[in-house]
Design a protein around this motif. Structure first.
Motif, PDB file in Angstrom:
ATOM      1  N   ILE A 172       9.793   9.706  -1.561  1.00  0.00           N
ATOM      2  CA  ILE A 172       8.588   9.371  -1.470  1.00  0.00           C
ATOM      3  C   ILE A 172       7.826   9.924  -2.557  1.00  0.00           C
ATOM      4  O   ILE A 172       7.580  11.197  -2.586  1.00  0.00           O
ATOM      5  N   GLN A 173       7.451   9.296  -3.522  1.00  0.00           N
ATOM      6  CA  GLN A 173       7.025   9.698  -4.908  1.00  0.00           C
ATOM      7  C   GLN A 173       6.338   8.624  -5.501  1.00  0.00           C
ATOM      8  O   GLN A 173       6.539   7.468  -5.523  1.00  0.00           O
ATOM      9  N   ASP A 174       4.998   8.964  -6.066  1.00  0.00           N
ATOM     10  CA  ASP A 174       4.142   8.080  -6.711  1.00  0.00           C
ATOM     11  C   ASP A 174       4.697   7.670  -8.142  1.00  0.00           C
ATOM     12  O   ASP A 174       4.300   8.484  -9.037  1.00  0.00           O
ATOM     13  N   THR A 175       5.395   6.631  -8.421  1.00  0.00           N
ATOM     14  CA  THR A 175       5.748   6.505  -9.900  1.00  0.00           C
ATOM     15  C   THR A 175       4.696   5.230 -10.431  1.00  0.00           C
ATOM     16  O   THR A 175       5.029   4.632 -11.308  1.00  0.00           O
ATOM     17  N   GLY A 176       3.610   5.264  -9.957  1.00  0.00           N
ATOM     18  CA  GLY A 176       2.699   4.191 -10.501  1.00  0.00           C
ATOM     19  C   GLY A 176       2.952   2.771  -9.539  1.00  0.00           C
ATOM     20  O   GLY A 176       3.813   2.594  -8.914  1.00  0.00           O
ATOM     21  N   GLU A 177       1.979   1.921  -9.947  1.00  0.00           N
ATOM     22  CA  GLU A 177       2.251   0.268  -9.401  1.00  0.00           C
ATOM     23  C   GLU A 177       3.312  -0.159  -9.936  1.00  0.00           C
ATOM     24  O   GLU A 177       4.033   0.019 -11.267  1.00  0.00           O
ATOM     25  N   GLU A 178       3.806  -0.966  -9.008  1.00  0.00           N
ATOM     26  CA  GLU A 178       5.115  -1.686  -9.531  1.00  0.00           C
ATOM     27  C   GLU A 178       4.607  -2.796 -10.476  1.00  0.00           C
ATOM     28  O   GLU A 178       3.809  -3.203 -10.556  1.00  0.00           O
ATOM     29  N   ASN A 179       5.692  -2.983 -11.525  1.00  0.00           N
ATOM     30  CA  ASN A 179       5.424  -4.195 -12.489  1.00  0.00           C
ATOM     31  C   ASN A 179       5.623  -5.508 -11.793  1.00  0.00           C
ATOM     32  O   ASN A 179       6.647  -5.614 -11.069  1.00  0.00           O
ATOM     33  N   PRO A 180       4.736  -6.285 -11.515  1.00  0.00           N
ATOM     34  CA  PRO A 180       4.678  -7.303 -10.867  1.00  0.00           C
ATOM     35  C   PRO A 180       5.875  -8.345 -11.183  1.00  0.00           C
ATOM     36  O   PRO A 180       6.500  -9.185 -10.307  1.00  0.00           O
ATOM     37  N   PHE A 181       6.411  -8.318 -12.357  1.00  0.00           N
ATOM     38  CA  PHE A 181       7.459  -9.201 -12.762  1.00  0.00           C
ATOM     39  C   PHE A 181       8.920  -8.601 -12.527  1.00  0.00           C
ATOM     40  O   PHE A 181       9.786  -9.228 -12.845  1.00  0.00           O
ATOM     41  N   MET A 182       8.856  -7.338 -11.911  1.00  0.00           N
ATOM     42  CA  MET A 182      10.306  -6.687 -11.422  1.00  0.00           C
ATOM     43  C   MET A 182      10.303  -6.864  -9.895  1.00  0.00           C
ATOM     44  O   MET A 182      11.307  -6.453  -9.534  1.00  0.00           O
ATOM     45  N   GLY A 183       9.137  -7.472  -9.315  1.00  0.00           N
ATOM     46  CA  GLY A 183       9.346  -7.526  -8.017  1.00  0.00           C
ATOM     47  C   GLY A 183       8.749  -6.445  -7.402  1.00  0.00           C
ATOM     48  O   GLY A 183       8.608  -5.423  -8.015  1.00  0.00           O
ATOM     49  N   ALA A 184       8.766  -6.191  -6.044  1.00  0.00           N
ATOM     50  CA  ALA A 184       8.360  -5.320  -5.059  1.00  0.00           C
ATOM     51  C   ALA A 184       9.489  -4.518  -4.485  1.00  0.00           C
ATOM     52  O   ALA A 184       9.264  -4.505  -3.195  1.00  0.00           O
ATOM     53  N   SER A 185      10.623  -4.116  -5.025  1.00  0.00           N
ATOM     54  CA  SER A 185      11.601  -3.671  -4.345  1.00  0.00           C
ATOM     55  C   SER A 185      11.541  -2.051  -4.517  1.00  0.00           C
ATOM     56  O   SER A 185      10.795  -1.478  -5.495  1.00  0.00           O
ATOM     57  N   GLY A 186      12.149  -1.256  -3.230  1.00  0.00           N
ATOM     58  CA  GLY A 186      11.857   0.127  -3.434  1.00  0.00           C
ATOM     59  C   GLY A 186      10.673   0.479  -2.928  1.00  0.00           C
ATOM     60  O   GLY A 186       9.544  -0.249  -2.492  1.00  0.00           O
ATOM     61  N   TYR A 187      10.450   2.048  -2.945  1.00  0.00           N
ATOM     62  CA  TYR A 187       9.144   2.457  -2.138  1.00  0.00           C
ATOM     63  C   TYR A 187       8.145   2.336  -3.220  1.00  0.00           C
ATOM     64  O   TYR A 187       8.561   2.726  -4.331  1.00  0.00           O
ATOM     65  N   ASN A 188       6.857   2.032  -2.853  1.00  0.00           N
ATOM     66  CA  ASN A 188       5.779   1.836  -3.683  1.00  0.00           C
ATOM     67  C   ASN A 188       4.738   2.836  -2.871  1.00  0.00           C
ATOM     68  O   ASN A 188       4.159   2.410  -2.010  1.00  0.00           O
ATOM     69  N   HIS A 189       4.254   4.054  -3.462  1.00  0.00           N
ATOM     70  CA  HIS A 189       3.301   4.830  -2.883  1.00  0.00           C
ATOM     71  C   HIS A 189       1.981   4.155  -2.685  1.00  0.00           C
ATOM     72  O   HIS A 189       1.391   4.399  -1.521  1.00  0.00           O
ATOM     73  N   GLN A 190       1.611   3.630  -3.827  1.00  0.00           N
ATOM     74  CA  GLN A 190       0.117   3.079  -3.750  1.00  0.00           C
ATOM     75  C   GLN A 190       0.074   1.898  -2.746  1.00  0.00           C
ATOM     76  O   GLN A 190      -0.857   1.739  -1.963  1.00  0.00           O
ATOM     77  N   SER A 191       1.150   1.245  -2.737  1.00  0.00           N
ATOM     78  CA  SER A 191       1.083  -0.029  -1.994  1.00  0.00           C
ATOM     79  C   SER A 191       0.989   0.552  -0.389  1.00  0.00           C
ATOM     80  O   SER A 191       0.366  -0.187   0.409  1.00  0.00           O
TER      81      SER A 191
END
Length: 331
Positions: free
Chosen positions: A65-84
């Motif tokens: 559970i960590q905010d690493t920033g928005e996912e790069n859309p070209f890398m897909g949405a795998s893993g935990y995305n805090h903002q999402s």
């Protein structure tokens, strides 16, 4: 043309073909489900149930559970995305048809700040008279337990590990090694405590006391959310919150969870609580839904090449470049 080159070409064709077939399958699989995408780009998919007036949203926290920033859309949405994930919680709070939430957790915990953000939003959801259930998967430790505490009911599998109720600030001291190598730190600071936990310097007792006071404040907050969420006394919580982990059976005996069971058990119970045996079970997707097939394919390629994992590790390293309080097990 050598046999090696031919084998590589055949392998690439098979991989690309597999991605195309998988993407087409994904398209038709999602097309069979009722999907709605809102203005925030969150796609809602119905998994089961016919009562659309009473929905149960199934969410997942999988990973640190960590905010690493928005996912790069070209890398897909795998893993935990805090903002999402926070956006999904906001959507639940606003949707009057949502009567329940099933939060599935598989996490060793994470940042104190991020864990508290999730906790706060779950409290806001409950204030809207929506039921919140938690179903713990392999692990729901430290911050994973912290975000479970607002739940009306907590389920855990018979092999779930939970607990690790406490706070840690991790750091490495290589002052002696640096000294042996002749490496010196010539940093210029504005105060004597500006370099607390600098790995090239030993900490003084005064500095250790300063860091312990920060840990103690975060620990008090952890104790409070358990006390309030599980209806325990502070002394009862402190007996359990010494950092150890618990099996599901131990957690149930100590009042940290309510039932040993799985997703189907939790959903059946939750449907009963909201008085709808056919309540719709829905999931959210923030990756663009069925119109995101090209990005899904890109994600698969990145995964096979190891690029997505490299990106995650890089983001975590950046997020952890300075020592910080963590509700985290296994650091």
């Amino acid at each position: 043309m050598s046999k090696r080159i031919v084998a590589i070409i055949i392998a690439l064709v098979l991989v690309i073909g597999g991605i195309v077939v998988s993407s087409v399958g994904l398209f038709f699989d999602n097309s069979l489900k009722k999907t709605v995408t809102d203005s925030d780009g969150i796609t809602e998919s119905v998994q089961s149930g016919s009562d659309s007036s009473k929905k149960i949203v199934k969410l997942s926290v999988d990973g640190t559970i960590q905010d690493t920033g928005e996912e790069n859309p070209f890398m897909g949405a795998s893993g935990y995305n805090h903002q999402s994930f926070l956006k999904q919680l906001d959507k639940i709070k606003k949707d009057d048809k949502v009567k329940g939430v099933l939060l599935e957790i598989n996490s060793p915990g994470g940042g104190t700040y991020e864990s508290d953000e999730i906790h706060k939003k779950l409290e806001e959801i409950k204030a809207k008279n929506k039921k919140v259930y938690v179903q713990m998967k392999n692990m729901a430790a430290s911050g994973g337990y912290y975000i479970s505490t607002p739940a009306d009911k907590i389920y855990a599998g018979s092999q779930t590990l939970t607990g690790s109720l406490g706070v840690i600030i991790s750091s490495i001291n290589y002052a002696e090694l640096a000294d042996n190598l002749g490496v010196k730190d010539d940093s210029v600071t504005s105060g004597k405590h500006k370099q607390i936990m600098n790995p090239m310097k030993d900490m003084s007792k005064e500095e250790k006391d300063i860091m312990q006071s920060i840990i103690d404040d975060s620990y008090k907050q952890f104790v409070k959310v358990i006390k309030d969420g599980r209806h325990m006394s502070e002394s009862e919580v402190k007996k359990l919150a010494d950092g150890r982990i618990y099996s599901a059976q131990q957690a149930k005996a100590n009042g940290l969870i309510d039932e040993i069971g799985y997703e189907d058990d939790a959903i059946k119970d939750l449907r009963k609580q909201i008085k709808s045996d056919n309540a719709q079970i829905v999931t959210y997707d923030t990756s663009g839904g069925i119109w995101n097939i090209p990005l899904s394919a890109t994600s698969k390629i990145s995964s096979m090449l190891g690029i997505d994992n490299m990106s995650k590790y890089e983001a975590l390293v950046k997020a952890n470049k300075s020592p910080q309080p963590m509700y985290l097990y296994g650091e």
